[in-house]
Scaffold this motif. Structure first.
Motif, PDB file in Angstrom:
ATOM      1  N   ASP A 280       0.814  -1.214   0.000  1.00 31.39           N
ATOM      2  CA  ASP A 280       0.000   0.000   0.000  1.00 31.39           C
ATOM      3  C   ASP A 280       0.850   1.266   0.000  1.00 31.39           C
ATOM      4  OD1 ASP A 280      -2.462  -1.357   0.040  1.00 31.39           O
ATOM      5  OD2 ASP A 280      -2.326  -1.635   2.209  1.00 31.39           O
ATOM      6  N   TYR A 281       2.045   1.175   0.590  1.00 39.54           N
ATOM      7  CA  TYR A 281       2.897   2.355   0.707  1.00 39.54           C
ATOM      8  C   TYR A 281       4.319   2.030   0.255  1.00 39.54           C
ATOM      9  CZ  TYR A 281      -0.851   4.307   3.564  1.00 39.54           C
ATOM     10  OH  TYR A 281      -2.068   4.769   4.004  1.00 39.54           O
ATOM     11  N   ARG A 304       1.655   6.789  -0.393  1.00 41.58           N
ATOM     12  CA  ARG A 304       0.768   5.747  -0.932  1.00 41.58           C
ATOM     13  C   ARG A 304       1.186   5.331  -2.327  1.00 41.58           C
ATOM     14  NH1 ARG A 304      -5.562   5.784   0.248  1.00 41.58           N
ATOM     15  NH2 ARG A 304      -5.158   3.829  -0.822  1.00 41.58           N
TER      16      ARG A 304
END
Length: 412
Positions: A280-281, A304
């Motif tokens: 996600d990041y 992100r």
């Protein structure tokens, strides 16, 4: 039962993976198959004929000229009896003998005498598997129509790590089912684009941010989609799994690389299945050199990553888009929210807090959710089974909805 009435001859050659074969025989019988076993002399050094006789319910054969066989021609009887011959584990030696047409024991002889299809599941040290002679023999057998069940990767009995492990009994059973009951071509003429595995987001030249995804579910989807007649492109994050036969594989590292690979190919796809566990990041900045340990704590700033699934689903002409929701709690609620929020055609949800079906497991259990043509939420559970079987359930449902057009995308 999927193998009801089928007659399967299991040939065992010498290799440590022979210890898995009693379980395979039992699993095949659970599906309704009649199983008979042939062992080489090398195989008997690893497991006893009595064990195989107990689990198969039939005497084990190991003698080319068995005086107790009808007309003393046991190899001809067995060759005519079988609907399928599966050699597992298939050692480098038996592969060489088959490739060169030798008939110096019962197993190699009946392979020449049978009209039945033959499948081999190679199992050996990773260096042996990579040897040019072994690969040449595999190519020869494949060219002659022998089905090659690709070995898996992982830790080996000798201590090495790499390709050469025989697949687990449940995976072997699923592939045997496919050989004896091939898919009806429900994906014939379709292009299926699949992402699989984790992504790695670099911190510096040594370290990265990632997750525990093994890629097994995505690779199973790719293998089964190809068996169902599709042209398959597999975009894989870092994982040590063999490429399924006749599947085009593109390897990537990061989420941004995966997004670009998807965007380059998605316009030609009829189905897009986002099975990858995309980080996600990612770190805001990647250090040019290794970050040295200089303080008792360190702060890492993250930004992100692009949402690959949402990007594809929100395009002007998206393919039939299937997402995955790997959750640890409130699985159904999160999955239904993701289905609507990301405007997906279907979503597959699983509970990764259950270690028996979570990351790195060979089994899975899935709940499918979609909106029918009247915008009513529908669901279908796929009970715990091998990831190959779960993959088939997902693809069959996706193909059914795509063909009938009985699905809709959430409206605002």
């Amino acid at each position: 039962m999927p193998l009801s009435g089928r007659k399967i001859l299991v040939g065992i050659s010498g290799g440590i993976a022979a210890y898995k074969i009693p379980d395979l025989v039992r699993r095949l019988r659970d599906y309704g198959a009649t199983v008979r076993v042939v062992m080489t002399h090398g195989a008997k050094a690893f497991i006893t004929p009595l064990t195989l006789q107990a689990v198969s319910g039939h005497a084990v054969h190991d003698d080319l000229l068995d005086p107790d066989a009808e007309a003393a021609m046991g190899h001809i009887e067995l060759a005519k009896w079988a609907d399928l011959i599966v050699i597992a584990p298939a050692s480098a030696s038996i592969l060489a003998r088959l490739a060169h047409g030798l008939a110096d024991d019962l197993l190699s002889t009946l392979c020449l005498a049978t009209p039945a299809p033959i499948a081999v599941a190679p199992a050996m040290n990773q260096q042996m598997w990579a040897a040019a002679a072994v690969q040449d023999n595999i190519a020869t057998l494949s060219r002659r129509g022998v089905h090659i069940i690709a070995p898996a990767s992982g830790a080996q009995a000798c201590g090495d790590v790499g390709a050469g492990r025989m697949p687990e009994p449940l995976d072997l059973r699923e592939q045997i089912c496919q050989l004896l009951s091939p898919a009806e071509g429900v994906l014939q003429g379709k292009h299926v684009l699949i992402t699989a595995g984790p992504t790695r987001e670099a911190v510096d030249p040594v370290r990265y941010v990632s997750n525990h995804s093994s890629g097994k579910m995505g690779f199973a989807l790719a293998a089964v989609a190809q068996q169902m007649g599709a042209e398959v492109t597999l975009i894989a994050g870092p994982c040590h799994l063999p490429t399924p036969p006749q599947v085009k594989r593109i390897d990537v590292e990061s989420a941004e690389q995966m997004l670009k690979a998807v965007q380059d190919r998605v316009t030609a796809a009829d189905f897009f299945i986002a099975c990858a566990a995309v980080a996600d990041y990612r770190p805001t900045a990647v250090a040019d050199s290794k970050i040295k340990k200089s303080a008792s704590s360190m702060t890492l700033e993250l930004v992100r990553n692009p949402d690959i699934l949402a990007t594809v689903a929100s395009s002007s002409k998206p393919p039939f888009t299937v997402g995955f929701a790997a959750e640890t709690h409130a699985v159904a609620d999160y999955a239904q929210d993701k289905l609507k929020r990301k405007r997906l055609a279907m979503i597959a949800a699983n509970d990764v807090s259950d270690t028996s079906i979570g990351f790195n497991s060979d089994e899975n259990a899935i709940s499918l959710f979609w909106l029918d043509s009247q915008q009513q939420l529908q669901s279908k559970p796929l009970d715990k089974a091998s990831k190959q079987q779960i993959a088939r359930g997902i693809l069959e449902q996706a193909a059914r909805l795509h063909t009938s057009n009985d699905y809709s995308i959430a409206t605002d």
